[in-house]
Design a protein around this motif. Structure first.
Motif, PDB file in Angstrom:
ATOM      1  N   TYR A   1      22.309 -28.043  82.229  1.00  0.00           N
ATOM      2  CA  TYR A   1      21.108 -27.449  82.848  1.00  0.00           C
ATOM      3  C   TYR A   1      21.194 -25.959  82.618  1.00  0.00           C
ATOM      4  N   LEU A   2      20.311 -25.441  81.766  1.00  0.00           N
ATOM      5  CA  LEU A   2      20.317 -24.028  81.432  1.00  0.00           C
ATOM      6  C   LEU A   2      18.965 -23.402  81.712  1.00  0.00           C
ATOM      7  N   LEU A   3      18.979 -22.121  82.027  1.00  0.00           N
ATOM      8  CA  LEU A   3      17.739 -21.370  82.102  1.00  0.00           C
ATOM      9  C   LEU A   3      17.294 -21.003  80.686  1.00  0.00           C
ATOM     10  N   LYS A   4      15.993 -20.911  80.498  1.00  0.00           N
ATOM     11  CA  LYS A   4      15.460 -20.666  79.154  1.00  0.00           C
ATOM     12  C   LYS A   4      15.918 -19.336  78.575  1.00  0.00           C
ATOM     13  N   ASP A   5      16.280 -18.403  79.430  1.00  0.00           N
ATOM     14  CA  ASP A   5      16.765 -17.116  78.932  1.00  0.00           C
ATOM     15  C   ASP A   5      17.973 -17.287  78.023  1.00  0.00           C
ATOM     16  N   ARG A   6      18.715 -18.372  78.196  1.00  0.00           N
ATOM     17  CA  ARG A   6      19.934 -18.585  77.418  1.00  0.00           C
ATOM     18  C   ARG A   6      19.646 -18.875  75.954  1.00  0.00           C
ATOM     19  N   VAL A   7      18.442 -19.322  75.640  1.00  0.00           N
ATOM     20  CA  VAL A   7      18.162 -19.685  74.255  1.00  0.00           C
ATOM     21  C   VAL A   7      18.058 -18.461  73.364  1.00  0.00           C
ATOM     22  N   THR A   8      18.091 -17.257  73.938  1.00  0.00           N
ATOM     23  CA  THR A   8      18.052 -16.046  73.129  1.00  0.00           C
ATOM     24  C   THR A   8      19.394 -15.770  72.458  1.00  0.00           C
TER      25      THR A   8
ATOM     26  N   VAL B   1      27.543 -28.755  81.373  1.00  0.00           N
ATOM     27  CA  VAL B   1      27.209 -27.344  81.172  1.00  0.00           C
ATOM     28  C   VAL B   1      26.168 -26.921  82.196  1.00  0.00           C
ATOM     29  N   LEU B   2      26.497 -25.884  82.964  1.00  0.00           N
ATOM     30  CA  LEU B   2      25.567 -25.373  83.958  1.00  0.00           C
ATOM     31  C   LEU B   2      25.391 -23.874  83.785  1.00  0.00           C
ATOM     32  N   ASP B   3      24.148 -23.438  83.896  1.00  0.00           N
ATOM     33  CA  ASP B   3      23.882 -22.018  83.869  1.00  0.00           C
ATOM     34  C   ASP B   3      24.572 -21.361  85.064  1.00  0.00           C
TER      35      ASP B   3
END
Length: 230
Positions: free
Chosen positions: A121-128, A146-148
């Motif tokens: 579970y990731l926040l979309k900011d991580r895709v940068t 995997v956790l944000d």
């Protein structure tokens, strides 16, 4: 359940490119992620804007990992998380990585409730960050959790006891454990020795009344199950 499923359960690291499918309603983000996958050497086996008939689609794609937005058409509420739960039940070998714009603890707890790994579970900011995102995909495919970090903080805050018994260092170690990090990685992040990390972990489990497992994956899931209990 669909069986046999030819996806992640039969995937041998290094034997073939990792196959991913993507469910994201934003065309720009979807195309950007596909380019990111290409750069990482992954095969995009499917990229869709909705979760309609998702189990059949993913099974036909023989994917190793499914990446889904939490909010999808038609209502943009929880279609993505419901699709993720359906995939987890029907295709148990599939890695599932959910993306969200915000920290939504209830969705994170639903996704983790199975306790068998292979979820993130990731926040979309991580895709940068190509490195961070592709690392998360690999860890999920390898049955890790995997956790944000912000999601971890939310879960910790939701369960204040017996977390109040932990020392500041133990809380730091627990946070990094819940992110799925190894003892060596925790030691590097906190600038302490691996032996000190192991002592803190032993103390955490003693305070939680949890029996320590011999594997990192089980250790993380034990902590998460404790955080999720009522």
């Amino acid at each position: 359940m669909i069986a046999p499923y030819p996806g992640a359960m039969d995937h041998e690291p290094g034997s073939a490119p990792l196959r991913v499918v993507l469910v994201e309603d934003s065309v720009l983000l979807r195309e950007g992620l596909v380019r990111l996958f290409d750069e990482a050497g992954y095969v995009t086996a499917g990229a869709w804007g909705d979760a309609e008939d998702i189990v059949r689609r993913v099974a036909d794609a023989a994917a190793d990992v499914a990446i889904l937005d939490v909010r999808l058409p038609p209502s943009f509420r929880d279609e993505g998380i419901r699709a993720a739960l359906a995939l987890r039940e029907a295709l148990p070998g599939l890695g599932i990585l959910v993306l969200s714009q915000y920290v939504e603890g209830v969705y994170a707890r639903e996704l983790l409730a199975g306790g068998d790994g292979g979820v993130g579970y990731l926040l979309k900011d991580r895709v940068t960050s190509l490195e961070e995102f592709t690392d998360a995909v690999r860890r999920v495919q390898a049955r890790g959790t995997v956790l944000d970090p912000l999601v971890v903080q939310g879960l910790l805050a939701a369960r204040p006891d017996p977390l109040s018994t932990l020392t500041p260092r133990e809380r730091d170690v627990l946070t990094l454990m819940a992110e799925g990090r190894s003892n060596g990685s925790i030691a590097q992040r906190l600038f302490i020795g691996v032996g000190a990390v192991e002592k803190n972990i032993s103390s955490i489990f003693a305070k939680f009344g949890l029996e320590e497992s011999g594997t990192e994956h089980r250790r993380v899931l034990a902590v998460l199950r404790f955080l999720q209990r009522d």
